[in-house]
Write a protein that holds these residues in place. Structure first.
Motif, short mmCIF file in Angstrom:
data_model
loop_
_atom_site.label_atom_id
_atom_site.label_comp_id
_atom_site.label_asym_id
_atom_site.label_seq_id
_atom_site.Cartn_x
_atom_site.Cartn_y
_atom_site.Cartn_z
N VAL A 49 24.45 -11.29 22.27
CA VAL A 49 23.37 -11.90 21.48
C VAL A 49 22.93 -13.23 22.12
N THR A 50 23.90 -14.00 22.59
CA THR A 50 23.58 -15.26 23.25
C THR A 50 22.75 -15.03 24.51
N GLY A 51 23.12 -14.04 25.29
CA GLY A 51 22.35 -13.72 26.50
C GLY A 51 20.91 -13.35 26.18
N ALA A 52 20.73 -12.56 25.15
CA ALA A 52 19.37 -12.19 24.74
C ALA A 52 18.57 -13.41 24.30
N ALA A 53 19.21 -14.32 23.58
CA ALA A 53 18.53 -15.54 23.13
C ALA A 53 18.16 -16.43 24.32
N VAL A 54 19.05 -16.54 25.28
CA VAL A 54 18.78 -17.35 26.47
C VAL A 54 17.60 -16.77 27.25
N VAL A 55 17.60 -15.47 27.45
CA VAL A 55 16.50 -14.82 28.18
C VAL A 55 15.18 -15.04 27.46
N ALA A 56 15.17 -14.87 26.15
CA ALA A 56 13.94 -15.06 25.39
C ALA A 56 13.45 -16.51 25.47
N ALA A 57 14.37 -17.45 25.42
CA ALA A 57 13.98 -18.87 25.47
C ALA A 57 13.52 -19.29 26.87
N MET A 58 14.12 -18.70 27.91
CA MET A 58 13.80 -19.10 29.28
C MET A 58 12.53 -18.46 29.82
N GLN A 59 12.12 -17.34 29.27
CA GLN A 59 11.01 -16.59 29.84
C GLN A 59 9.75 -17.42 30.06
N PRO A 60 9.29 -18.20 29.09
CA PRO A 60 8.08 -19.00 29.36
C PRO A 60 8.28 -20.03 30.47
N PHE A 61 9.48 -20.59 30.55
CA PHE A 61 9.76 -21.57 31.59
C PHE A 61 9.87 -20.91 32.96
N ASP A 62 10.42 -19.71 33.03
CA ASP A 62 10.46 -18.96 34.28
C ASP A 62 9.05 -18.65 34.76
N PHE A 63 8.21 -18.23 33.84
CA PHE A 63 6.83 -17.90 34.17
C PHE A 63 6.12 -19.13 34.73
N ALA A 64 6.24 -20.26 34.05
CA ALA A 64 5.59 -21.49 34.50
C ALA A 64 6.15 -21.96 35.83
N ALA A 65 7.47 -21.90 36.00
CA ALA A 65 8.09 -22.34 37.25
C ALA A 65 7.65 -21.47 38.41
N THR A 66 7.57 -20.18 38.20
CA THR A 66 7.12 -19.27 39.26
C THR A 66 5.68 -19.57 39.65
#
Length: 109
Positions: free
Chosen positions: A84-101
């Protein structure tokens, strides 16, 4: 290709196969600040990932123990909490990954 992008597998030819060679090539090309290029793009994602992971795991573990009747030291408790923690981390990081890329792949000014 006409876009100037290198083919997969050809992108790291200048690194001479070693970390030391890659670091030396970066310093030669961009100076010492070149080693820190991208830091401003990726630091927020690391901060968000750490904050979500640290706050979610214990909360979920407590919920799993109280709601599912599992023991705190049981393997299934840790696996469920981590999932569950991994899923929450992925969901929270996705917008930041998109912007960083987008920032890292944008042409330099």
């Amino acid at each position: 290709s006409s876009s100037g992008a290198l083919a997969v597998g050809q992108q790291h030819a200048a690194a001479s196969g070693a970390v030391g060679g890659a670091l030396a090539a970066i310093v030669r090309a961009d100076g010492l600040p070149g080693l820190f290029r991208g830091l401003s793009a990726f630091a927020p994602r690391v901060i968000v990932a750490s904050a979500v992971q640290l706050s979610t795991y214990d909360t979920v573990k407590g919920w799993v123990v109280s709601s599912c009747g599992l023991r705190p030291d049981q393997l299934l408790t840790h696996v469920a909490s981590s999932f569950v923690t991994g899923a929450a981390v992925v969901a929270a990081m996705q917008p930041f990954d998109f912007a960083a890329t987008r920032l890292v792949n944008s042409p330099s000014a």
